[in-house]
Scaffold this active site. Structure first.
Site, PDB file in Angstrom:
ATOM      1  N   ASP A   1      -1.286   6.598  -5.524  1.00  0.00           N
ATOM      2  CA  ASP A   1      -2.360   7.583  -5.661  1.00  0.00           C
ATOM      3  C   ASP A   1      -1.915   8.682  -6.611  1.00  0.00           C
ATOM      4  O   ASP A   1      -0.782   9.163  -6.523  1.00  0.00           O
ATOM      5  CB  ASP A   1      -2.677   8.208  -4.302  1.00  0.00           C
ATOM      6  CG  ASP A   1      -3.031   7.178  -3.246  1.00  0.00           C
ATOM      7  OD1 ASP A   1      -4.165   6.677  -3.274  1.00  0.00           O
ATOM      8  OD2 ASP A   1      -2.167   6.879  -2.397  1.00  0.00           O
TER       9      ASP A   1
ATOM     10  N   GLU B   1      -4.520   4.270  -8.123  1.00  0.00           N
ATOM     11  CA  GLU B   1      -5.763   4.938  -7.723  1.00  0.00           C
ATOM     12  C   GLU B   1      -5.824   6.361  -8.254  1.00  0.00           C
ATOM     13  O   GLU B   1      -4.923   7.170  -8.004  1.00  0.00           O
ATOM     14  CB  GLU B   1      -5.907   4.980  -6.203  1.00  0.00           C
ATOM     15  CG  GLU B   1      -7.191   5.688  -5.766  1.00  0.00           C
ATOM     16  CD  GLU B   1      -7.355   5.813  -4.271  1.00  0.00           C
ATOM     17  OE1 GLU B   1      -8.238   6.587  -3.840  1.00  0.00           O
ATOM     18  OE2 GLU B   1      -6.609   5.151  -3.527  1.00  0.00           O
TER      19      GLU B   1
ATOM     20  N   HIS C   1      -0.964  11.027  -1.857  1.00  0.00           N
ATOM     21  CA  HIS C   1      -2.256  10.569  -1.354  1.00  0.00           C
ATOM     22  C   HIS C   1      -3.212  11.710  -1.016  1.00  0.00           C
ATOM     23  O   HIS C   1      -4.354  11.741  -1.463  1.00  0.00           O
ATOM     24  CB  HIS C   1      -2.074   9.689  -0.119  1.00  0.00           C
ATOM     25  CG  HIS C   1      -3.355   9.248   0.494  1.00  0.00           C
ATOM     26  ND1 HIS C   1      -4.013   9.972   1.476  1.00  0.00           N
ATOM     27  CD2 HIS C   1      -4.127   8.157   0.258  1.00  0.00           C
ATOM     28  CE1 HIS C   1      -5.118   9.346   1.812  1.00  0.00           C
ATOM     29  NE2 HIS C   1      -5.216   8.246   1.087  1.00  0.00           N
TER      30      HIS C   1
ATOM     31  N   HIS D   1       0.827  -1.210   0.000  1.00  0.00           N
ATOM     32  CA  HIS D   1       0.000   0.000   0.000  1.00  0.00           C
ATOM     33  C   HIS D   1       0.861   1.259   0.000  1.00  0.00           C
ATOM     34  O   HIS D   1       1.634   1.487   0.929  1.00  0.00           O
ATOM     35  CB  HIS D   1      -0.888  -0.033   1.243  1.00  0.00           C
ATOM     36  CG  HIS D   1      -1.866   1.085   1.333  1.00  0.00           C
ATOM     37  ND1 HIS D   1      -1.962   1.899   2.439  1.00  0.00           N
ATOM     38  CD2 HIS D   1      -2.815   1.512   0.462  1.00  0.00           C
ATOM     39  CE1 HIS D   1      -2.928   2.773   2.265  1.00  0.00           C
ATOM     40  NE2 HIS D   1      -3.463   2.564   1.067  1.00  0.00           N
TER      41      HIS D   1
END
Length: 289
Positions: A68, A149, A81, A39
């Protein structure tokens, strides 16, 4: 169940193109275990969403990383992020008069001046916020696979098209790479847009749609990726019973799991992947189960 699910995110998602692409096995451990995804890179051990974090994931032996993507004032895609630079950089020191320090209010050149490592550890002083182009090239260099993402798309109109254009320019939308890439978002509209623009690409929805809504999501997403605390064995089974846009059962990646007990719990639910800041802890737990 796992063997079936692996197929859904690897070869068969590409439909007829699958014959031209290599089989993608996302597993980091033994057969039958969920995929483990680092992650924001190995973010428990290096500053999140930096090149150092994906280098650390690679050194730990994990091929799948998550990141991200957001956009600067002058249109550059960067990997970070939060929609603010405040938490993970020294932006308050460098630009003290520009609160609330939103990514969208700074140019790429300004963001490149920031230190994105010292907040985590002095050992990472001087680490930069990478552009998406820099990040993709490091992922390629490390022979890694990416769960990307699209963050806060409501702040960045057209970011779906821009992200896909960059991925294409970097060679990540060809048959050789499609099995190594998943694009996800908390925005169902964004996931749907990505699917419509690039139907061969694997997509994931971040969140937990109700059981009644799941069939709608199955029209444009290959995975449902909820927080681990929001799911159950029954929910995961219900997701697996649905067929996604590439004619394969939907999959489930659960986030964010950082301890052995939770890893065992979600693996028991039959999830296909586990997203973790501490992928080594999760892998050790699953290997010992």
């Amino acid at each position: 169940m796992y063997a079936r699910a692996v197929a859904a995110t690897t070869t068969a998602i590409l439909g007829t193109a699958v014959l031209l692409t290599p089989t993608c096995d996302a597993r980091a451990g033994e057969a039958g275990e969920p995929t483990v995804i680092a992650h924001r890179g190995a973010s428990a051990y290096a500053p999140e969403n930096t090149l150092a974090s994906i280098d650390k994931a690679s050194k730990l032996g994990f091929s799948w990383v998550e990141n991200d993507v957001q956009r600067t004032k002058d249109g550059e895609l960067v990997v970070i992020h939060d929609d603010s630079l405040q938490r993970t950089t020294n932006v308050e020191d460098v630009f003290p008069g520009r609160a609330p320090w939103k990514v969208k209010d700074f140019t790429a050149a300004e963001i490149a001046r920031l230190d994105a490592g010292s907040w985590f550890s002095p050992a990472y002083a001087g680490t930069c916020v990478p552009t998406l182009k820099q990040y993709m090239r490091r992922v390629e260099h490390n022979h890694e696979k990416l769960l990307l993402e699209i963050k806060n798309p409501e702040l960045y109109p057209g970011i779906e098209q821009q992200t896909l254009k960059l991925l294409g320019n970097e060679g990540w939308l060809d048959g050789r790479h499609l099995g190594r890439l998943i694009v996800q978002s908390f925005s169902a509209d964004t996931v749907r847009t990505v699917h419509e623009l690039k139907p061969a690409l694997t997509t994931a929805y971040l969140g937990r749609p109700s059981v009644a809504e799941l069939h709608q999501y199955a029209g444009f997403t290959d995975l449902i990726n909820p927080s681990y605390g929001s799911i159950s064995n029954g929910y995961v089974s219900t997701v697996h019973a649905l067929t996604g846009p590439h004619g394969r059962p939907l999959e489930v990646f659960a986030w964010t799991v950082d301890d052995a007990a939770t890893a065992w719990k979600v693996a028991g639910y039959g999830v296909d992947g586990v997203i973790s800041n501490k992928p080594d802890v999760v892998r050790a737990a699953l290997d010992s189960d």
